[in-house]
Every structure is written in C-alpha cells, then in structure tokens.
Design an enzyme around this catalytic site. Structure first.
Site, PDB file in Angstrom:
ATOM      1  N   LYS A  73      39.001  44.606  40.261  1.00  0.00           N
ATOM      2  CA  LYS A  73      39.885  43.578  40.823  1.00  0.00           C
ATOM      3  C   LYS A  73      41.248  44.119  41.277  1.00  0.00           C
ATOM      4  CE  LYS A  73      37.872  39.505  38.622  1.00  0.00           C
ATOM      5  NZ  LYS A  73      38.135  38.264  37.883  1.00  0.00           N
ATOM      6  N   ASP A 109      40.926  33.075  41.452  1.00  0.00           N
ATOM      7  CA  ASP A 109      40.855  32.858  39.998  1.00  0.00           C
ATOM      8  C   ASP A 109      41.981  31.931  39.526  1.00  0.00           C
ATOM      9  OD1 ASP A 109      38.619  34.387  39.408  1.00  0.00           O
ATOM     10  OD2 ASP A 109      39.765  36.224  39.068  1.00  0.00           O
TER      11      ASP A 109
END
Ligand code: ATR
Length: 291
Positions: A73, A109
């Site tokens: 990420k 997210d």
C-alpha cells in the site's frame, strides 16, 4: 448476467502477497455481474521484490484498475503517476485506476471507514472524541479520514510511543483545529479515561487469533457510553468487541469497511456504484463460518 469473458472484457484485479485469502474478487465480480458490466476481477499474487515489474506489466497490459493490499500500500506510491488527495494524506494507496494512460492512486480505506461507522454504528465523526488504538499504516489512513470528517479530538494509543508521537506530529500541521494526543495502550484498563471518548477504534492486528488487549475488561467500561469499532473482521467478534457488547455498548467489526472501500473503488473504476449492501452481503455470506 455475465455471458463469459470476451475480447472486450475489461480486467480488474488485486495485487498483494499473499492474495489467496482475499475476499475482493468475490465481491467485485458479484457487483459486475449484478450490474451487467463486462468486467472481470482477478487475483495477482506478486512476490514482494517484484512490485515494480508487476505494476509495469499491468500498465502495459491495459488493466482498467486494481486493488492494492498488504504489503504494497505504501511501496506502490513512487510507481504511480498521480495520487488523489486522500491517498497523499494517508500515505497509502488501496486502489489504482488507469486514466488516459496514467496510473492514479486512490485511498478508499479512509472513506470506507467513515461510511461503515455511519452505517454500522450510526456514528458521525464531526465534533466527536476518538481513541485510536495503533499507529501504523491503517491508523494513518483512519486518522486522515476522521480528521477530514471533522473529529474534535483524536488520542492515539500505541505499544510503541515513538510511532504515535510521529503520527500526531505529522497530522498536527494538516489539521490545526483537531486536538491530537498520545497515550499508552494501558489507557484501556482505566474506566475513568475511557469515559471521555465517543468512539474507540482498533486499527492494530490485535484480535486476530482471538488475542486481546492486556487490561481491557468489563470493569474498564463502567459508566462509559462509547461506540467500538474493530478493523479486524476475522474472527467476526474479537475479544475487544465481545467485551464492549457484553456491557451493552454498540460494536462493529471491519467487514463494513472492507465492503465500503470496495464499493468506492468499484465506482472509481467503472463509474457505477454497486447496489447498496450487495458487497457486504457477499462478504457476510462467505465469512459466516469464520470462528
Ligand atoms: P498496518 O498497515 O496494518 O497498520 P503496521 O503499519 O505494521 O500495519 O502497524 C501495526 C500496528 O499494530 C502498530 O500500531 C503496532 O504497534 P507498534 O507500533 O508498537 O508495533 C500494532 N500492533 C501489532 N501487534 C501488536 C500487539 N501484539 N500489541 C499491540 N500492538 C500491536
């Protein structure tokens, strides 16, 4: 209904290491099928030292978009052409979209968390006082989103104090009106301290394998009325959530966040938002058997 893969089918996918247990292919393919969109979403296991060549390959293969999971990420950022403001602030990308020959990194997210807090706990961050457990990548993304959503104060409690100090000093300049503080994890054993929070959120991996926070028990929760959110969703009920529920306090696991970040990513890739609840129902059906 999907008639099968053709020469026109557009490809989506997920890169990570490992991706074998990812639930994303299931929920994204279910959404594409329900909407009659000609996309297929496939898992791409990428060895940790092959990220750059994998991303170059996806770029040249004309992928429509892809999800990014552990451990890539943050590492993917220098390989992308642009970042959304959310991804920039979170320092993490969980969805990449191909836009006119460029790979653009997004972070869904954080917004997924805010959406799940609203849907699963009827919690709105604006004006609220939040205790966040953990100071890693997931905490940074959550803090960015909760700050943007107008939280009044966020206290970061972490095992390693230097990490929580670094996290709050990073965000102090970005959110001048947000009250930021750090604390030790044993704040969880102090009922008096916990009373001051509206939301207590676990961003650490504590709770996977049924583990618990030392000192956190029913007696920590006498008199408080916080809501509890655990980013962990397997097991569906961690000891952290079980303790809160046993005191009659609202508690939700991270399944809603997983579904919500997926809905937002799917909309970025295809321009179409999946039917409400479809991804979450899909995840709930498949995780029903999780201990
Ligand atoms: P992620 O990207 O999932 O947030 P990470 O960046 O490695 O992963 O961060 C993991 C977080 O979980 C950290 O806050 C870590 O605490 P430390 O900074 O002290 O390492 C926390 N964590 C992991 N295992 C833990 C444990 N057994 N007890 C308490 N905190 C733990």
């Amino acid at each position: 209904m999907r008639m099968g893969v053709t020469g026109r089918t557009r490809v989506l996918g997920i890169i990570g290491s490992p991706v074998r247990h990812s639930l994303s292919p299931l929920m994204h393919n279910a959404a594409a099928e329900a909407l009659g969109l000609d996309y297929i979403y496939v898992p791409f296991p990428v060895p940790s030292d092959q990220l750059a060549s994998a991303v170059a390959g996806l770029r040249h293969l004309g992928i429509a978009g892809f999800s990014v999971t552990i451990p890539f990420k943050s590492g993917i950022i220098p390989l992308l052409d642009r970042l959304s403001p959310e991804a920039e602030m979170a320092g993490a990308v969980n969805a990449v979209n191909a836009e006119e020959g460029q790979l653009v990194g997004y972070n869904t997210d954080g917004l997924g968390l805010v959406k799940s807090l609203a849907e699963d706990l009827h919690f709105v961050p604006a004006g609220s006082r939040i205790l966040m457990l953990g100071a890693g990548g997931a905490a940074r993304g959550a803090l960015a989103a909760l700050g943007v959503a107008g939280a009044e104060s966020i206290t970061v409690a972490n095992r390693t104090m230097s990490s929580s100090e670094a996290l709050i000093s990073f965000f102090a300049g970005i959110f001048p009106h947000l009250q930021l503080a750090t604390g030790p994890l044993d704040i969880l054993s102090s009922g008096e301290s916990l009373k001051q929070f509206d939301l207590i959120i676990n961003t650490t991996s504590v709770g996977m394998n049924g583990t618990s926070f030392a000192g956190f028990s029913r007696s920590s929760l006498t008199g408080g009325n916080a809501r509890f959110y655990d980013m962990v969703y397997a097991p569906a009920e961690t000891p952290f959530l079980a303790i809160a529920r046993s005191c009659g306090l609202p508690a939700a696991n991270g399944l809603g966040m997983l579904a919500a970040q997926g809905e937002l990513a799917f909309a970025i890739w295809t321009g179409v938002t999946p039917p409400s609840g479809l991804m979450k129902d899909c995840l709930m059906a498949v995780t029903k058997g999780y201990a």
